[in-house]
Scaffold this motif. Structure first.
Motif, short mmCIF file in Angstrom:
data_model
loop_
_atom_site.label_atom_id
_atom_site.label_comp_id
_atom_site.label_asym_id
_atom_site.label_seq_id
_atom_site.Cartn_x
_atom_site.Cartn_y
_atom_site.Cartn_z
N TRP A 142 0.83 -1.19 0.00
CA TRP A 142 0.00 0.00 0.00
C TRP A 142 0.87 1.25 0.00
O TRP A 142 1.62 1.50 0.94
N GLN A 143 0.77 2.01 -1.05
CA GLN A 143 1.50 3.28 -1.14
C GLN A 143 0.84 4.30 -0.21
O GLN A 143 -0.39 4.42 -0.16
N VAL A 144 1.66 5.03 0.53
CA VAL A 144 1.13 6.18 1.28
C VAL A 144 1.01 7.33 0.28
O VAL A 144 1.99 7.99 -0.07
N ASP A 145 -0.20 7.54 -0.20
CA ASP A 145 -0.45 8.54 -1.23
C ASP A 145 -0.31 9.96 -0.68
O ASP A 145 0.14 10.87 -1.37
N TRP B 170 -7.68 3.25 0.65
CA TRP B 170 -8.40 3.50 1.90
C TRP B 170 -7.81 4.70 2.61
O TRP B 170 -6.64 5.01 2.49
N GLU B 171 -8.68 5.40 3.32
CA GLU B 171 -8.31 6.59 4.07
C GLU B 171 -8.37 6.28 5.56
O GLU B 171 -9.28 5.60 6.03
N LYS C 298 -3.00 3.83 -1.17
CA LYS C 298 -3.42 3.40 -2.50
C LYS C 298 -2.67 2.13 -2.85
O LYS C 298 -1.46 2.01 -2.60
N ALA C 299 -3.38 1.15 -3.44
CA ALA C 299 -2.75 -0.12 -3.79
C ALA C 299 -1.70 0.08 -4.86
O ALA C 299 -1.95 0.73 -5.88
N LEU C 300 -0.51 -0.50 -4.65
CA LEU C 300 0.52 -0.48 -5.66
C LEU C 300 0.47 -1.73 -6.54
O LEU C 300 0.91 -1.72 -7.69
N ASP C 301 -0.03 -2.85 -6.00
CA ASP C 301 -0.14 -4.11 -6.74
C ASP C 301 -1.60 -4.33 -7.06
O ASP C 301 -2.41 -4.48 -6.16
#
Length: 270
Positions: free
Chosen positions: A155-158, A248-249, A266-269
């Motif tokens: 999960w990327q920290v957007d 997800w927030e 935000k999902a990276l995969d």
């Protein structure tokens, strides 16, 4: 001398996550994710679910569903197709959660009676709200609680949310977290790898103080963001979260006294 430009370590588990194959259609949205019951209508009467996602269902790829009716937990067989859910007898006897509010007990009685046999699955206007309906016209509304691959996915920290401000991270996609079912979390903060502990309970995400496992030096902006994430004012830091299909927030809830800080993942995969 700094090491900016050195590619962050991407080693470790789950960097090539992909969802196991499940059914297609609307039923396929259910499997691999956790859903919370929002309300139930039985015999024309509507009951609102207890707060903080106390009533939930988690559909596994192994043909089972686990969850809570609101006060007591359960595990039973579940056959999911594109448009139907067929529930078998409970595989594990329900176990109590101790003291339970009267409102929760009332919802549980309705939900337990409804959640049996063959149910039709219908989608509303998006992929995060789904209805289950039986042959008598009763129905329960489900909302996505935990997205597919919450555990094991990268999960990327957007962005970070500080008070009412969204703060994008200087390192971009290099900042990612991988949550594991044993309560550990690993990843990269933009420059350095880290390890730590995290917990999910209902709609609350709790992150404990993170520990760097590398000691690289990057640009000033990247290092500043790392320090924000490594040095929380509250340890542990608890926030409420809401999910979309691939993001997800996790944000503060002033009514619960939670800190004014949050994360956007935000999902990276995919």
């Amino acid at each position: 001398m700094g090491s900016e430009g050195r590619k962050p370590s991407r080693t470790g588990p789950a960097t090539d996550w992909s969802a196991p194959k499940g059914p297609g259609g609307t039923g396929g949205l259910l499997v691999g994710a956790r859903w919370t019951a929002r309300w139930i209508t039985v015999g024309g009467r509507t009951a609102t679910a207890p707060a903080h996602a106390a009533a939930w269902v988690d559909f596994g790829y192994d043909g089972t569903v686990t969850g809570s009716y609101g006060c007591t937990s359960f595990r039973r067989t579940a056959h999911v197709t594109a448009g139907t859910l067929t529930l078998g007898a409970p595989a594990v006897q329900s176990t109590g959660r101790g003291r339970c509010a009267g409102k929760n007990r009332g919802f549980e009685e309705e939900f337990r009676t409804f959640f049996d046999g063959r149910l039709n699955i219908t989608r509303r206007v998006d992929d995060i709200t789904i209805d289950l309906k039986n042959g008598r016209g009763d129905q329960v509304a489900l909302k996505l609680l935990w997205p597919k691959g919450l555990f094991g996915r990268r999960w990327q920290v957007d962005h970070l949310a500080v008070a009412d401000t969204s703060h994008p991270l200087a390192a971009g996609k290099a900042v990612y977290f991988v949550f594991h079912r044993d309560g550990t979390v690993t990843g990269n903060l933009g420059c350095n790898d880290f390890t730590g502990r995290a917990a999910f309970s209902g709609d609350v995400f709790t992150l404990y103080r993170l520990t760097p496992t590398t000691h690289r030096t990057c640009s000033k902006d990247v290092m500043r963001d790392e320090q924000i994430m490594l040095s929380p004012r509250n340890d542990p830091r608890s926030t409420r979260f809401s999910a979309l299909t691939d993001s997800w927030e996790s944000d503060h809830d002033p009514t619960q006294g939670l800190p004014e800080f949050g994360y956007g993942f935000k999902a990276l995969d995919r």
